[in-house]
Design an enzyme around this catalytic site. Structure first.
Site, short mmCIF file in Angstrom:
data_model
loop_
_atom_site.label_atom_id
_atom_site.label_comp_id
_atom_site.label_asym_id
_atom_site.label_seq_id
_atom_site.Cartn_x
_atom_site.Cartn_y
_atom_site.Cartn_z
N ASN A 9 45.99 126.79 57.47
CA ASN A 9 46.44 126.34 56.14
C ASN A 9 46.81 127.59 55.35
O ASN A 9 45.94 128.33 54.92
CB ASN A 9 45.30 125.56 55.48
N TRP A 10 48.11 127.79 55.17
CA TRP A 10 48.56 129.02 54.48
C TRP A 10 48.41 128.95 52.97
O TRP A 10 48.65 129.94 52.28
CB TRP A 10 50.02 129.31 54.85
N LYS A 11 48.09 127.76 52.44
CA LYS A 11 47.97 127.61 50.98
C LYS A 11 49.24 128.13 50.31
O LYS A 11 50.33 127.98 50.87
CB LYS A 11 46.70 128.30 50.47
N HIS A 95 42.79 118.18 50.34
CA HIS A 95 42.09 119.46 50.40
C HIS A 95 41.28 119.65 49.11
O HIS A 95 41.70 119.20 48.04
CB HIS A 95 43.11 120.60 50.57
N GLU A 97 40.96 122.00 47.16
CA GLU A 97 41.71 122.63 46.06
C GLU A 97 42.59 121.60 45.35
O GLU A 97 42.80 121.68 44.14
CB GLU A 97 42.53 123.82 46.59
N GLU A 167 35.08 120.30 55.20
CA GLU A 167 35.15 121.63 54.60
C GLU A 167 34.20 121.72 53.42
O GLU A 167 34.55 121.31 52.30
CB GLU A 167 36.58 121.91 54.11
N GLY A 173 36.92 130.18 51.50
CA GLY A 173 37.37 131.42 50.90
C GLY A 173 36.26 132.31 50.39
O GLY A 173 36.49 133.25 49.65
N SER A 213 35.83 129.56 55.90
CA SER A 213 35.55 130.91 56.39
C SER A 213 35.46 131.00 57.92
O SER A 213 34.63 131.74 58.45
CB SER A 213 34.31 131.49 55.72
N GLY A 234 41.89 128.88 56.65
CA GLY A 234 42.69 129.38 55.54
C GLY A 234 43.03 130.85 55.73
O GLY A 234 43.95 131.21 56.47
N GLY A 235 42.25 131.72 55.10
CA GLY A 235 42.53 133.16 55.07
C GLY A 235 42.87 133.76 56.42
O GLY A 235 43.85 134.52 56.55
P1 PGA Z 1 39.17 129.67 54.38
O1 PGA Z 1 39.89 128.31 53.86
O2 PGA Z 1 39.29 129.67 55.88
O3 PGA Z 1 39.96 130.77 53.72
O4 PGA Z 1 37.75 129.61 53.93
C1 PGA Z 1 39.72 127.10 54.57
C2 PGA Z 1 40.53 126.02 53.90
O5 PGA Z 1 40.65 126.03 52.66
O6 PGA Z 1 41.10 125.13 54.58
#
Ligand code: PGA
Length: 250
Positions: A9-11, A95, A97, A167, A173, A213, A234-235
């Site tokens: 997930n590149w956000k 998600h 967010e 999640e 993050g 993470s 994500g990251g």
């Molecule tokens: P992260 O994000 O791997 O940076 O913790 C995961 C996500 O938001 O899907």
């Protein structure tokens, strides 16, 4: 039995040019990988280029959101059919967010899941508790509500197509991964609810991903858990080498 899914997930990162450069670097790194569904989820303006560059490869594409209507006067929104046309086969929905910053609710998530399925997309439906909810002992009721409401009116025939992503919000993050035991406990609980909702064969077919993470260093122990069927990353999905390392968890 369940094909693992590793989804990045590149956000809100990467322009179309940066997305294309990533794909060109990434494809050769994972070209030989079999038995894993690999998914990239770029921002909307990069969907078409990533869709085109990955066509015919072992890498699929997801949108990070969809609207629940097929079309209409919804300024700023994008429909399931539009992301499919741009090359997406999956759609991340709900998600944390989106729930936290864009007022998404279990009900809007449910509408989007149904719309994605109707358009022939695979929903990757996200859920998870906040730190406060975990610390006050509410993890199980919260994820149960999110799962049941998110999948309301989804039929047992459609349910196996849905991918669930657990999640925990406190792990996203933050560098603070849930332990493999904490994740497995919630995944097994969610599979039990799926069994109540749809019966055992469906519950055994649905992929439940862990997110929060995930890194090349912790993916193997997570994937060794019986109810963890993949990861939403994500990251660590922003760098081709790191993400390829996660894809090759075996
Ligand atoms: P992260 O994000 O791997 O940076 O913790 C995961 C996500 O938001 O899907």
């Amino acid at each position: 039995m369940r094909t693992p899914v590793i989804a990045g997930n590149w956000k809100m990162y990467k322009t179309a040019g940066e997305s294309a450069a990533f794909v060109k670097e990434f494809l050769p790194l994972v070209a030989g990988v079999q038995g894993v569904e690999i998914v990239l989820s770029p921002p909307f303006p990069s969907l078409s280029i990533v869709g085109a560059l990955t066509a015919g490869t072992n890498v699929g594409v997801a949108s990070q959101n969809v609207h629940f209507a097929a079309e209409g006067a919804y300024t700023g929104e994008v429909s399931p059919g539009m992301v499919k046309d741009a090359g997406a086969r999956y759609a991340i929905i709900g998600h944390s967010e989106r729930r936290q910053y864009f007022a998404e609710t279990d009900e809007s998530v449910n509408r989007k899941v149904k719309a994605a399925l109707a358009a022939g997309l695979v929903p990757i439906m996200c859920l998870g508790e906040t730190l406060q909810e975990r610390e006050s002992g509410k993890t199980f009721p919260v994820v149960e509500r999110q799962l049941r409401t998110g999948l309301a009116e989804v039929s047992a025939a459609e349910a196996p197509k849905v991918i669930v992503a657990y999640e925990p919000v406190w792990a996203i993050g933050t560098g603070k991964t849930a332990t493999k035991e904490q994740a497995q406990e919630v995944h097994a609980f969610l599979r039990g609810i799926l069994k109540e909702l749809f019966g055992e064969p469906v519950a055994l077919a649905v992929r439940i991903l862990y997110g929060g993470s995930v890194k090349p260093e912790n993916i193997s122990e997570l994937m060794a858990q019986p109810d963890i069927d993949g990861a939403l990353v994500g990251g660590a999905s922003l760098k081709a080498n790191a993400f390829a390392g996660i894809v090759k968890f075996k």
